[in-house]
Scaffold this active site. Structure first.
Site, PDB file in Angstrom:
ATOM      1  N   ASP A   1       7.992  -2.750  -0.720  1.00 17.26           N
ATOM      2  CA  ASP A   1       7.207  -3.926  -0.309  1.00 17.26           C
ATOM      3  C   ASP A   1       5.761  -3.793  -0.793  1.00 17.26           C
ATOM      4  OD1 ASP A   1       6.809  -6.421   0.793  1.00 17.26           O
ATOM      5  OD2 ASP A   1       6.360  -5.664   2.784  1.00 17.26           O
TER       6      ASP A   1
ATOM      7  N   ASP B   1      -4.574   5.364  -8.393  1.00 12.15           N
ATOM      8  CA  ASP B   1      -4.321   5.810  -7.019  1.00 12.15           C
ATOM      9  C   ASP B   1      -2.918   5.444  -6.552  1.00 12.15           C
ATOM     10  OD1 ASP B   1      -6.875   6.791  -6.989  1.00 12.15           O
ATOM     11  OD2 ASP B   1      -7.715   5.203  -5.736  1.00 12.15           O
TER      12      ASP B   1
END
Length: 302
Positions: A74, A57
């Site tokens: 991040d 995913d």
């Protein structure tokens, strides 16, 4: 946000503070994060099914993002959340994201998931030195590689990836983690995941696998069955005689497990209730064997 297809449901302002009004964005409601999954998995690590699901995913999301020239910058367990509605993992928090080649953020990535070139750039920025190594989408692959290694091992690896030993030979450390991890089902070809992570954690960003390349790994061709993972977890509390998942209405997430005796069944009920599996919290109910065999629970809950 439109360019990376993030759905914005609304905008509102928060109550005023010393800094003034805060503008808030209303986004999709998601569920448990990978950080919470790691906390629940203790030192056992996540199942191979969940690890594979998360890897696929997130890599698909990164391939989409990188194809449009954006870097997340991040990626960490807290920024990967499960969507129960769509039954998949999603990336959040694009606060440090930037357009590749036009980086306007000095300090990027979170400590412990920071790629070597990002570490160098952050140090140079802190010292006031301009230029240096340019960060590319390869930093996202590094971060995801650390996340998946933590999911497999069940260990936080911040101090490991910051050690001299890791810098000297990260490949050997990855080999050691996979060799020392006890896998109940030896038929599971964990070496495919090991090789995938090695390709994502290469020191040189130009040698690192891209998201599109990583999706071609043989690891994603393995049909891990969530029923096997459920059985493996349930077997920790006693001998499992039978287990089935209703196929007529699988969306409700019901699983029925028969133990060899009532004591094991009750022990499993106490141990499993409150745990998380496949991004969902478990609520276990004990039923006598006669009710189980009559299918009473199955018929009344559908």
């Amino acid at each position: 946000m439109q360019r990376i297809q993030v759905t914005l449901y609304g905008v509102f302002t928060d109550s005023p503070s010393a800094q003034g009004l805060s503008c808030c964005l209303l986004l999709e409601l998601l569920d448990i994060s990978v950080s919470e999954l790691l906390a629940h998995s203790s030192l056992h690590g996540c199942s191979m099914w969940i690890t594979q699901h998360c890897a696929r995913d997130v890599l698909e999301g990164l391939a989409f993002l990188h194809h449009r020239g954006y870097v997340h910058a991040d990626l960490k367990p807290r920024n990967i959340l499960w969507s129960a509605e769509e039954e998949g993992f999603k990336l959040i928090d694009f606060g440090l994201s930037f357009k590749e080649g036009i980086q306007d953020v000095k300090y990027i990535q979170t400590d412990g998931y920071r790629a070597p070139e990002a570490e160098l750039q952050n140090c140079l920025s802190k010292a006031g030195v301009q230029g240096g190594t340019e960060c590319t989408s390869a930093i996202d692959l590094w971060s995801l590689g650390i996340v998946l290694l933590e999911m497999f091992s069940g260990m936080k690896l911040k101090h490991t990836v910051q050690s001299q030993e890791w810098r000297a030979n990260s490949s050997a450390i990855i080999e050691h983690i996979f060799a020392s991890k006890s896998v109940v089902n030896s038929a599971i070809p964990a070496y495919h995941l090991r090789d995938l992570l090695k390709s994502m954690l290469r020191e040189d960003p130009q040698e690192r696998a891209t998201a599109a390349e990583a999706l071609c790994s043989p690891f994603f061709s393995i049909p891990f069955d969530i029923v096997d993972d459920i059985r493996e977890e349930c077997c920790k509390y006693g001998r499992v005689v039978s287990l089935f998942v209703p196929k007529e209405n699988p969306g409700k997430g019901h699983v029925f497990v028969e133990y060899a005796n009532a004591a094991d069944s009750k022990a499993a009920q106490r141990a499993l209730t409150g745990k998380s599996f496949d991004g969902k919290f478990v609520v276990a109910t004990f039923y006598p064997l006669s009710a189980y065999k009559r299918g009473y629970l199955y018929q009344t809950m559908l």
